[in-house]
Design an enzyme around this catalytic site. Structure first.
Site, short mmCIF file in Angstrom:
data_model
loop_
_atom_site.label_atom_id
_atom_site.label_comp_id
_atom_site.label_asym_id
_atom_site.label_seq_id
_atom_site.Cartn_x
_atom_site.Cartn_y
_atom_site.Cartn_z
N ARG A 1 13.44 -44.93 54.42
CA ARG A 1 13.17 -46.32 54.07
C ARG A 1 13.92 -46.80 52.84
NH1 ARG A 1 6.62 -46.36 55.03
NH2 ARG A 1 6.68 -46.34 57.32
N SER B 1 3.97 -35.35 49.26
CA SER B 1 2.98 -36.17 49.96
C SER B 1 1.58 -35.85 49.47
CB SER B 1 3.05 -35.92 51.47
OG SER B 1 2.04 -36.68 52.13
N ASP C 1 4.65 -47.69 50.22
CA ASP C 1 4.81 -48.37 51.50
C ASP C 1 5.11 -49.86 51.33
OD1 ASP C 1 4.48 -46.10 52.99
OD2 ASP C 1 2.35 -46.42 53.36
N GLN D 1 -0.86 -36.57 51.28
CA GLN D 1 -1.59 -36.26 52.52
C GLN D 1 -1.88 -34.76 52.65
OE1 GLN D 1 0.75 -37.96 55.68
NE2 GLN D 1 0.28 -40.06 55.07
N LYS E 1 9.78 -40.92 55.00
CA LYS E 1 8.85 -41.65 55.87
C LYS E 1 9.36 -41.65 57.32
CE LYS E 1 6.08 -42.94 52.48
NZ LYS E 1 4.63 -42.64 52.44
N LYS F 1 3.01 -49.27 66.00
CA LYS F 1 2.50 -48.08 65.32
C LYS F 1 1.25 -48.39 64.51
CE LYS F 1 4.25 -44.15 62.67
NZ LYS F 1 3.15 -43.90 61.76
N ARG G 1 -8.93 -41.57 58.14
CA ARG G 1 -9.83 -40.78 57.29
C ARG G 1 -11.25 -40.83 57.83
NH1 ARG G 1 -5.67 -42.12 54.07
NH2 ARG G 1 -5.19 -40.83 52.23
N LYS H 1 -5.09 -48.49 58.68
CA LYS H 1 -4.77 -47.21 59.28
C LYS H 1 -5.22 -46.07 58.38
CE LYS H 1 -1.00 -45.07 58.57
NZ LYS H 1 0.40 -44.60 58.47
#
Length: 423
Positions: free
Chosen positions: A340, A168, A309, A170, A336, A408, A31, A26
């Site tokens: 989690r 993050s 993760d 990201q 998340k 997902k 990306r 993913k």
């Protein structure tokens, strides 16, 4: 859904598990999709992940006017156009899709863009990404169903930004991808970053699309105007492989997985090193085929700062290990798809172990006796919690609510899981 190692399995304990073909990544797929959208010309991909998160990204690019089609398993993307939304963009629960698209839309979109998705998506942190975009003239107008993004009236020639990336990585990735599409590129700086291995992954893929980005301590230098279309085979997913590697460690069997790239920048490939440190054996039998055999010989001791993760699956494995474990670097887990860290501690208890959460970054686990009958485990609509429960079920059985949340990132997870066990 019942979780257990079937007693009527055709594979006696100690023999090999059936080989596993892991899906595409993913992290890489999303990306690569955005890079293909940014690069002028036609890109072609094989091996991209077919799952909800990547479906939302593909649909968003289509709704933004980018050409996308599929022919005999190859994705074909026509890139280089300015995005213009023809409809609200539904992003599901995909944090990568939202955070990767935001800078591009804020600086390049022709007109306002409506963004919608699962409520949890907009509860997750966005402020540190929105702040520099708003300083450049974009406007973010949230409401109960999502948000309107009104782009800046002028597209900058280059970016020169200090970014708060503590929550993050990201945020930095989204800005870096857009910077590569600007004439002057950009320079991004930060003091602290979550999950820094994902910056290495982004750098690897920027370079594969022709942008010779340089990642330095606290700084990213991204040349502009160099992106070019590519014809590529996308790699398998180390994150998706994690539960299957854990299955070999739990059962004491040997497992072969492919296709996996030993030189891939995906941080979750650290799963192999973590399991080897706990007594498992691993080697490459072919360029993209990994063989790993268990069982665990001791508890786990790992810093997951680069690969948070892995936390849920390793927590489940720790509950079944022959000794106590400590997992560190988990401070991003509460942010998340669900909390989690809390859910992993709950899972450890469901598997009969004892979990101690220290601050927001460490989980200590002591294995315990077989838990016996209990209520089904709730994965909180989080795919990685479902993967972790599957690992625990190999030893402890039990039942799982909402098994379909795996869609997902890995829609065929349960079929592949049963195939691995020979049932």
């Amino acid at each position: 859904m019942l979780l257990s190692l079937p007693e009527d399995s055709s594979l006696p304990r100690g023999e090999a598990l059936h080989p596993v073909h892991v899906p595409g990544s993913k992290s890489v797929t999303n990306r690569a999709l955005l890079l293909a959208a940014l690069a002028p010309g036609t890109s072609r991909f094989r091996g991209g992940l077919e799952a909800e998160d990547t479906r939302w990204m593909r649909q968003a690019l289509t709704d933004l006017g980018l050409g996308f089609k599929e022919q005999e398993g190859t994705w074909i993307i026509e890139g280089g156009r300015r995005p213009r939304a023809s409809a609200p963009l539904w992003l599901g629960a995909s944090g990568t899709t939202l955070r990767f698209l935001l800078p591009w839309l804020a600086l390049k979109a022709e007109g306002p863009v409506r963004l919608e998705g699962d409520p949890r998506l907009f509860e997750r942190p966005l402020g540190p990404l929105l702040a520099p975009l708003e300083a450049l003239g974009a406007a973010w107008e949230p409401n109960a169903q999502g948000a309107w993004l009104r782009p800046a009236t002028r597209t900058p020639e280059h970016l020169d930004l200090e970014v708060d990336a503590r929550l993050s990585s990201q945020f930095l990735t989204g800005l870096a991808l857009t910077a590569a599409a600007l004439p002057g590129g950009g320079t991004l700086r930060w003091t602290e970053v979550a999950s820094p291995s994902y910056l290495t992954l982004t750098t690897q893929w920027l370079q594969r699309f022709g942008c010779e980005a340089r990642l330095e301590p606290g700084q990213w230098i991204i040349p502009g105007g160099a992106l070019a279309p590519r014809d590529l085979d996308l790699p398998g997913d180390w994150s998706g492989a994690a539960a299957f590697l854990a299955a070999a460690a739990v059962t004491g069997r040997t497992l072969r997985l492919a296709p996996l790239d030993p030189a891939d920048a995906q941080g979750d490939r650290a799963m192999v090193t973590i399991l080897e440190a706990a007594g498992c054996r691993a080697h490459w039998t072919a360029p993209q085929t990994l063989e790993l055999g268990g069982p665990l010989q001791r508890g786990l001791n790992a810093d997951l700062t680069d690969c948070p993760d892995l936390g849920p699956v390793l927590a489940a494995l720790a509950a079944l290990a022959p000794g106590p474990s400590e997992l560190r670097g988990l401070h991003t887990l509460p942010l998340k798809e669900c909390d989690r860290l809390d859910a992993s501690a709950e899972l450890v208890g469901w598997l009969g172990g004892q979990a101690e959460v220290i601050g927001d970054h460490t989980l200590r686990v002591a294995p315990g006796p077989h838990p016996g009958p209990r209520s089904p485990f709730d994965p909180r609509n989080d795919h990685r919690m479902a993967f972790a429960a599957a690992v625990g079920g190999l030893r402890c059985g039990g039942a799982l609510r909402d098994p379909h949340c795996v869609a997902k990132t890995f829609p065929d997870f349960w079929a592949v899981w049963r195939g691995m066990l020979g049932c």
